[in-house]
Design an enzyme around this catalytic site. Structure first.
Site, short mmCIF file in Angstrom:
data_model
loop_
_atom_site.label_atom_id
_atom_site.label_comp_id
_atom_site.label_asym_id
_atom_site.label_seq_id
_atom_site.Cartn_x
_atom_site.Cartn_y
_atom_site.Cartn_z
N GLU A 219 -4.88 -4.87 2.35
CA GLU A 219 -4.06 -5.98 2.84
C GLU A 219 -2.65 -5.59 3.31
OE1 GLU A 219 -4.22 -8.96 -0.23
OE2 GLU A 219 -6.32 -9.40 0.17
N GLU A 367 -12.96 -8.64 0.96
CA GLU A 367 -12.71 -9.59 -0.13
C GLU A 367 -13.01 -11.00 0.35
OE1 GLU A 367 -8.89 -9.36 -2.00
OE2 GLU A 367 -8.92 -7.16 -2.15
#
Length: 542
Positions: A219, A367
Site C-alpha cells: 500500500e 487484500e
C-alpha cells in the site's frame, strides 16, 4: 489406429504425440528424459503468458486463491496466534480449508535481521507448550527457537501441505502501525536497504518454489498534503516515484531468481487531467479536487501512461490492487443502492480492472475482506467476490488473523475457531474442481486433506493420472465435462493445424488443447475427429 492411440497412454506425452501422427518415436531413453525434468523444488514456478494469464511450466492457467496471515511485520517475530495455538495445525487448517497461497506480511527490518544473523529483538511470541516443535529441545516448555528457524519450519510445513507463499514488505520498520508509513523507506531503513533485503530473500529461496512470489511493498500511499511523503507514479527518478522504485527493486530480485512472480501495488492518488504532481490536494475555496483518489495501493491510473517495465523479466509482472468496503472507510462510491455495476464504473475499472481487461497484465487482489455486517459491507464483499470469480482475478483474503481491527478474520476465540459464516462467503472464490476438491499450485502435492495437486487437475501427461474430470462417459463422449477448464474450440483448431503441419516433430501434436498436457480427453475427441465422426465440440469454462 485405436489400439496405438490408447497404448500411448503408457508413454510420455511427447512420444505419444509423435506416434499418434504416424511417426516413429524418437530414440530418447526414459532416463535421459527424467534427467531433463524439473525436480520437485523447481517445477512449480509461475509465469505470465501473452494473454495476461498466470500459467504453470506447461502453460496451464492457474488460479491463486489465498489468504493473509500477519505477525512477522508487527513485532511478534512469528505469525500472530502462535501465542496460543499450534502453528503447524493452523497451517494445516488453512490448507484443508482450500487456500492454496499464503501472503505473509514482513518488514525490511526483520529480513535484514535474518540476513545478518542478528538476534531477535524480543523472544518470538510462541506458546512453547502448544508448540513443542518450535523449541530447541523439541519438548513442551522448552527454549523457543530463533525466529528465522521458526520461519523455515513454516516454509517446510507449507511445502508439505501444498501451500505456496508470497511475502510482502508491509513496512520498512517492524511495528504494529508500520503500514501507516506511506513509502518504502524511512529515516531508519533506506530504499537501498529495502532492495538489499528482498534481493537476499530471493537468492536464499531461489531453489525452493514454495516461495513463488514477492509483493514489493504494501500500500504505497500519501496525498499532496505532504508531498515528500506522497507515493507518485510517473517517468521520473524522484525518490518518491513508486514506479521507478518498483522497477529498480524488481530488477534486483529477478537477477537473483528470474522465476519469481513480482507483485506491484498501486498508489493512493493520481493527478486528474490537466494537472500534475505539483498540484495541491484540493482548492478549498472552490472545493476542486486535483487528484483521483482510492484505497491505499489501489490506484493504477499511472500505469496506463507509464506501465511497469521489467524488460526481459516482463513475464513475471503481476499488478496487485487492494480493495475494501464501507466499514473500513465510507468511500463516495458506497452510496445507497450501489451495485457491482456501479462499483465497476465508479472505482474498479479505471483504477485497476482495465489492466486485466485490456490484456496489460494479470491482477492479484492482495487484500480484500471485512466484517460480516448483514448490510453494505457484506454486499460489497459479495459483489467483489463474484466479480473476481467471473474474471478469474487472483486474490489473497484479508485475513486469517482475528486481530485485524477493521476487518476481523477467518478465525476467532484466540485463533481457535473458524468463522463459518465468513468462510462460506469466501469459499466459492477458492480454486476447486467440479467435485469440490481444492486445487494446489504444486504439481505433485495435494492441497491439504481436501485437495488435489496441479497434475491431478490437469493430468500428468506421462502416467495414467488424468484430470479429475477427464472421464469417458458412455454415450456422451463429447460432454463439456470431459476436461475441466479446457478450451475445446481451441483444441479443434489445433487438430486442424496439426493435420496440415508437415513437420510433426515440431508441431507439438500431443498438445491438442494448447495447455501442454496430453490426456484421455485429448485422445477421445481427437480419435473421433480423425475417424470422421460428426463431433460437436463445446467450449467449457471451469
Amino acid at each position: 489406429m485405436l489400439h496405438h492411440i490408447f497404448q500411448k497412454l503408457l508413454l510420455p506425452a511427447a512420444l505419444a504425440g509423435t506416434m499418434l501422427a504416424g511417426t516413429a518415436a524418437p530414440a530418447v531413453s526414459l532416463a535421459a528424459q527424467a534427467a531433463t525434468q524439473p525436480d520437485s523444488y523447481h517445477d512449480d514456478w509461475l509465469h505470465v503468458n501473452d494473454n495476461a494469464e498466470i500459467v504453470d511450466k506447461d502453460g496451464n492457467p492457474v488460479w491463486i486463491t489465498g489468504c493473509n496471515w500477519f505477525g512477522y511485520n508487527v513485532g511478534s517475530q512469528v505469525f500472530d496466534g502462535v501465542w496460543s495455538q499450534n502453528m503447524h495445525d493452523m497451517l494445516r487448517q488453512i490448507a484443508d480449508h482450500g487456500f492454496n497461497f499464503l501472503r505473509v506480511p514482513m518488514s525490511t527490518e526483520i529480513l535484514l535481521q535474518w540476513k545478518n544473523g542478528d538476534p531477535d529483538p524480543a523472544t518470538p511470541k510462541v506458546n512453547q507448550y502448544s508448540n513443542p516443535e518450535l523449541t530447541e529441545e523439541g519438548i513442551e516448555g522448552g527454549t523457543i527457537k530463533y525466529s528465522f528457524d521458526i520461519w523455515n519450519m513454516a516454509v517446510k510445513w507449507c511445502r508439505e501441505l501444498g501451500i505456496k507463499i508470497m511475502i510482502d514488505i508491509h513496512s520498512a520498520e517492524t511495528a504494529s502501525a508500520g503500514h501507516q508509513i506511506s513509502l518504502w523507506y524511512t529515516d531508519k531503513f533506506s530504499t537501498e536497504d529495502w532492495c538489499d533485503a528482498l534481493a537476499w530473500f530471493a537468492d536464499y529461496y531461489k531453489d525452493d518454489d514454495t516461495i513463488l512470489a514477492i509483493d514489493l511493498k504494501n500500500e504505497p500511499h500519501g496525498t499532496a498534503d505532504v508531498k515528500d511523503q506522497m507515493a507518485k507514479w510517473d517517468d521520473s527518478t524522484d525518490p518518491t516515484n513508486w514506479k521507478y522504485a518498483a522497477e529498480t527493486c524488481a530488477a534486483r530480485i529477478l537477477e537473483k531468481n528470474p522465476e519469481l512472480l513480482v507483485m506491484v501495488e498501486g498508489t493512493e492518488v493520481y493527478p486528474k487531467e490537466g494537472y500534475d504532481w505539483t498540484a495541491p490536494k484540493i482548492d478549498y475555496t472552490t472545493m476542486t479536487e486535483y487528484y483521483y483518489g482510492t484505497w491505499w495501493g489501489g490506484n493504477f491510473r499511472g500505469a496506463k501512461k507509464y506501465p511497469i517495465d521489467l524488460g526481459k523479466y516482463q513475464s513475471q509482472l503481476v499488478y496487485s490492487p487492494h480493495d475494501y468496503g464501507p466499514l473500513v472507510w465510507e468511500q463516495k462510491w458506497f452510496y445507497d443502492g450501489f451495485t457491482q455495476e456501479t462499483l465497476l464504473k465508479d472505482c474498479w475499472y479505471d483504477n485497476w480492472f482495465f489492466l486485466q481487461d485490456e490484456g496489460v497484465a494479470p491482477l492479484l487482489m492482495g487484500e480484500w475482506g471485512g466484517f460480516m455486517d448483514g448490510g453494505k459491507n457484506e454486499q460489497w464483499m459479495t459483489y467483489l467476490r463474484d466479480f473476481m470469480i467471473e474474471n478469474r482475478i487472483h486474490h489473497t483474503f484479508w485475513c486469517f488473523n482475528e486481530n485485524s481491527g477493521d476487518t476481523g478474520g477467518l478465525v476467532y476465540d484466540n485463533f481457535g475457531k473458524w468463522d463459518e459464516e465468513k468462510y462460506a462467503l469466501v469459499k466459492p472464490a477458492l480454486w476447486q474442481d467440479d467435485n469440490g476438491k481444492f486445487i494446489s499450485l504444486d504439481h505433485t502435492i495435494a492441497l491439504g486433506a481436501n485437495g488435489i495437486s496441479l497434475s491431478d487437475y490437469y493430468g500428468s501427461g506421462n502416467s495414467s493420472t488424468t484430470a479429475p474430470d477427464s472421464k469417458i462417459i458412455a454415450g456422451d463422449v463429447n460432454s463439456d465435462k470431459l476436461v475441466n477448464g479446457v478450451d475445446l474450440t481451441l483444441m479443434r483448431q489445433n487438430i486442424t493445424k496439426w493435420q496440415s503441419t508437415e513437420d510433426v516433430l515440431t508441431a507439438s501434436p500431443q498438445d491438442t488443447n494448447g495447455n501442454g498436457v496430453f490426456s484421455v480427453a485429448d485422445i477421445v475427441l481427437l480419435t473421433q475427429y480423425l475417424l470422421g465422426k460428426d463431433v460437436t465440440l463445446k467450449s467449457y469454462t471451469s
